[in-house]
Design an enzyme around this catalytic site. Structure first.
Site, PDB file in Angstrom:
ATOM      1  N   SER A 150     -16.030 -11.153 -30.750  1.00  0.00           N
ATOM      2  CA  SER A 150     -16.098 -12.046 -31.924  1.00  0.00           C
ATOM      3  C   SER A 150     -17.068 -13.168 -31.577  1.00  0.00           C
ATOM      4  O   SER A 150     -17.273 -13.477 -30.394  1.00  0.00           O
ATOM      5  CB  SER A 150     -14.719 -12.648 -32.207  1.00  0.00           C
ATOM      6  OG  SER A 150     -14.830 -13.776 -33.048  1.00  0.00           O
ATOM      7  N   TYR A 163      -6.678 -16.524 -29.995  1.00  0.00           N
ATOM      8  CA  TYR A 163      -7.812 -15.680 -30.412  1.00  0.00           C
ATOM      9  C   TYR A 163      -9.072 -16.086 -29.653  1.00  0.00           C
ATOM     10  O   TYR A 163      -9.781 -15.241 -29.097  1.00  0.00           O
ATOM     11  CB  TYR A 163      -8.017 -15.802 -31.925  1.00  0.00           C
ATOM     12  CG  TYR A 163      -8.962 -14.768 -32.493  1.00  0.00           C
ATOM     13  CD1 TYR A 163      -8.594 -13.434 -32.589  1.00  0.00           C
ATOM     14  CD2 TYR A 163     -10.233 -15.135 -32.950  1.00  0.00           C
ATOM     15  CE1 TYR A 163      -9.454 -12.483 -33.119  1.00  0.00           C
ATOM     16  CE2 TYR A 163     -11.106 -14.186 -33.486  1.00  0.00           C
ATOM     17  CZ  TYR A 163     -10.715 -12.857 -33.572  1.00  0.00           C
ATOM     18  OH  TYR A 163     -11.573 -11.915 -34.092  1.00  0.00           O
TER      19      TYR A 163
HETATM   20  P1  NAD Z   1      -8.282  -5.445 -39.383  1.00  0.00           P
HETATM   21  O1  NAD Z   1      -7.048  -6.283 -39.322  1.00  0.00           O
HETATM   22  O2  NAD Z   1      -8.769  -4.977 -40.685  1.00  0.00           O
HETATM   23  O3  NAD Z   1      -8.135  -4.174 -38.451  1.00  0.00           O
HETATM   24  C1  NAD Z   1      -7.575  -4.259 -37.169  1.00  0.00           C
HETATM   25  C2  NAD Z   1      -7.154  -2.867 -36.764  1.00  0.00           C
HETATM   26  O4  NAD Z   1      -6.519  -2.956 -35.469  1.00  0.00           O
HETATM   27  C3  NAD Z   1      -6.134  -2.255 -37.720  1.00  0.00           C
HETATM   28  O5  NAD Z   1      -6.435  -0.897 -37.912  1.00  0.00           O
HETATM   29  C4  NAD Z   1      -4.823  -2.407 -36.974  1.00  0.00           C
HETATM   30  O6  NAD Z   1      -3.872  -1.428 -37.327  1.00  0.00           O
HETATM   31  C5  NAD Z   1      -5.294  -2.232 -35.540  1.00  0.00           C
HETATM   32  N1  NAD Z   1      -4.341  -2.790 -34.578  1.00  0.00           N
HETATM   33  C6  NAD Z   1      -3.808  -4.034 -34.554  1.00  0.00           C
HETATM   34  N2  NAD Z   1      -2.939  -4.139 -33.534  1.00  0.00           N
HETATM   35  C7  NAD Z   1      -2.924  -2.936 -32.915  1.00  0.00           C
HETATM   36  C8  NAD Z   1      -2.209  -2.433 -31.805  1.00  0.00           C
HETATM   37  N3  NAD Z   1      -1.331  -3.189 -31.144  1.00  0.00           N
HETATM   38  N4  NAD Z   1      -2.435  -1.159 -31.429  1.00  0.00           N
HETATM   39  C9  NAD Z   1      -3.314  -0.384 -32.106  1.00  0.00           C
HETATM   40  N5  NAD Z   1      -4.011  -0.816 -33.168  1.00  0.00           N
HETATM   41  C10 NAD Z   1      -3.806  -2.077 -33.574  1.00  0.00           C
HETATM   42  O7  NAD Z   1      -9.385  -6.310 -38.633  1.00  0.00           O
HETATM   43  P2  NAD Z   1     -10.952  -6.113 -38.422  1.00  0.00           P
HETATM   44  O8  NAD Z   1     -11.600  -7.270 -39.043  1.00  0.00           O
HETATM   45  O9  NAD Z   1     -11.390  -4.764 -38.776  1.00  0.00           O
HETATM   46  O10 NAD Z   1     -11.000  -6.357 -36.854  1.00  0.00           O
HETATM   47  C11 NAD Z   1     -11.418  -5.387 -35.924  1.00  0.00           C
HETATM   48  C12 NAD Z   1     -11.913  -6.115 -34.676  1.00  0.00           C
HETATM   49  O11 NAD Z   1     -13.030  -6.934 -35.041  1.00  0.00           O
HETATM   50  C13 NAD Z   1     -10.889  -7.050 -34.059  1.00  0.00           C
HETATM   51  O12 NAD Z   1     -10.958  -6.955 -32.650  1.00  0.00           O
HETATM   52  C14 NAD Z   1     -11.354  -8.417 -34.515  1.00  0.00           C
HETATM   53  O13 NAD Z   1     -10.971  -9.445 -33.612  1.00  0.00           O
HETATM   54  C15 NAD Z   1     -12.847  -8.221 -34.530  1.00  0.00           C
HETATM   55  N6  NAD Z   1     -13.538  -9.182 -35.383  1.00  0.00           N
HETATM   56  C16 NAD Z   1     -13.345  -9.205 -36.737  1.00  0.00           C
HETATM   57  C17 NAD Z   1     -14.026 -10.156 -37.491  1.00  0.00           C
HETATM   58  C18 NAD Z   1     -13.886 -10.254 -38.988  1.00  0.00           C
HETATM   59  O14 NAD Z   1     -14.404 -11.224 -39.573  1.00  0.00           O
HETATM   60  N7  NAD Z   1     -13.238  -9.322 -39.645  1.00  0.00           N
HETATM   61  C19 NAD Z   1     -14.873 -11.082 -36.875  1.00  0.00           C
HETATM   62  C20 NAD Z   1     -15.025 -11.023 -35.496  1.00  0.00           C
HETATM   63  C21 NAD Z   1     -14.360 -10.073 -34.763  1.00  0.00           C
END
Ligand code: NAD
Length: 267
Positions: A150, A163
């Site tokens: 991130s 986080y």
């Molecule tokens: P999201 O919440 O849509 O998806 C997260 C996924 O992780 C889901 O499929 C969930 O079921 C899975 N998950 C959560 N806990 C879990 C566990 N214990 N075991 C297995 N699976 C698990 O979020 P996203 O935005 O798609 O995030 C994906 C990654 O991207 C994350 O690591 C997040 O920190 C990172 N990220 C997202 C953003 C954003 O703005 N969306 C920005 C920076 C980083």
């Protein structure tokens, strides 16, 4: 020899994607399948994964599979990785994408909330990477690992202490693994998204006023789409990135460029 920008560049490759059925993970699963890879889609709920698999483009090398596991649970990760290696006969790419966050003023953060985030975003990444590494070292596989970090790997995020800590940690884990396994031909890199339109951002993305506020802080003037993270991950996993390891690629519309300095205010 680096591959070229041809299509289907992951034909006959096998990819494991944690949190692969939603948000950025969903875009990653589609992108790798579109490029010809068999995908092991991880998540905690098998029925959700089974319902998701038929939405992926089919590939000639065999069916995609569900790999249910809570990444924070050591034995469940061992079982899922083991099953994936058996079903696929090996693995070429690991994507650690699953992640969670929780919000609270730092003076009120509870041990349980702090550890919940750390156990998924840090320990869960460690479990997945360790289990894949030991199997690759055993077979001499020169695989590629990408960790979804991130911008908060480097930008502090008040009220999101765990986080920020977790993403800072994975940045250094990527550098450590990159160095530790470079001589074995295993590459480990990170991708660091800015604000991306996924369910993680439900709190603001469906509210036009909040959406505008978020957009106003991003130099490119808009949040990113999940595909805009998936494409750079394809690059990092591909032969085009054959000499890159231990790096984090920021994919953030300029969010890490000190947006406040876009107009001169200091002199
Ligand atoms: P999201 O919440 O849509 O998806 C997260 C996924 O992780 C889901 O499929 C969930 O079921 C899975 N998950 C959560 N806990 C879990 C566990 N214990 N075991 C297995 N699976 C698990 O979020 P996203 O935005 O798609 O995030 C994906 C990654 O991207 C994350 O690591 C997040 O920190 C990172 N990220 C997202 C953003 C954003 O703005 N969306 C920005 C920076 C980083």
């Amino acid at each position: 020899m680096p591959s070229t920008l041809s299509s289907r560049q992951f034909e006959n490759k096998r990819v494991f994607i944690s949190g692969g059925s939603q948000g950025i993970g969903q875009a990653l699963s589609h992108a790798f399948a579109r490029e010809g890879a068999r995908v092991a889609v991880n998540g905690r709920h098998k029925d959700k994964l089974d319902a998701f698999l038929p939405t992926l483009p089919a590939v000639s090398s065999g069916p995609h599979i569900s790999s249910p596991a809570d990444v924070a649970d050591e034995q469940s990760v061992i079982n899922a990785i083991d099953q994936t290696f058996r079903d696929f006969g090996g693995l070429d790419v690991l994507i650690c994408n699953a992640g969670v966050l929780s919000e609270s003023p730092s003076e009120d953060v509870t041990y349980e909330d702090f550890m919940k985030v750390m156990s998924v975003n840090v320990t869960g990444v460690m479990f997945c990477v360790r289990e894949v590494l030991k199997r690759w070292l055993h077979t001499g596989t020169k695989g590629s690992i990408i960790i979804n970090s991130s911008v908060h790997q480097i930008i502090p995020k008040p009220a999101f202490l765990a986080y920020s800590a977790s993403k800072g940690a994975v940045g250094n884990m990527v550098r450590t693994w990159g160095l530790e396994y470079a001589s074995r031909g295993i590459r480990v890199n990170g991708v660091a998204p800015g604000a991306i339109l996924t369910p993680m951002n439900d709190a603001w993305m469906n509210d036009p006023q909040k959406y505008e506020t978020v957009s106003s802080h991003i130099p490119m003037g808009r949040p990113g789409k999940p595909d805009e993270i998936a494409e750079p991950v394809l690059f990092l996993a591909s032969g085009l990135a054959s000499y890159i390891t231990g790096q984090t690629l920021y994919v953030d519309g300029g969010l890490t460029l000190y947006a406040d300095f876009a107009k001169n205010w200091s002199s």
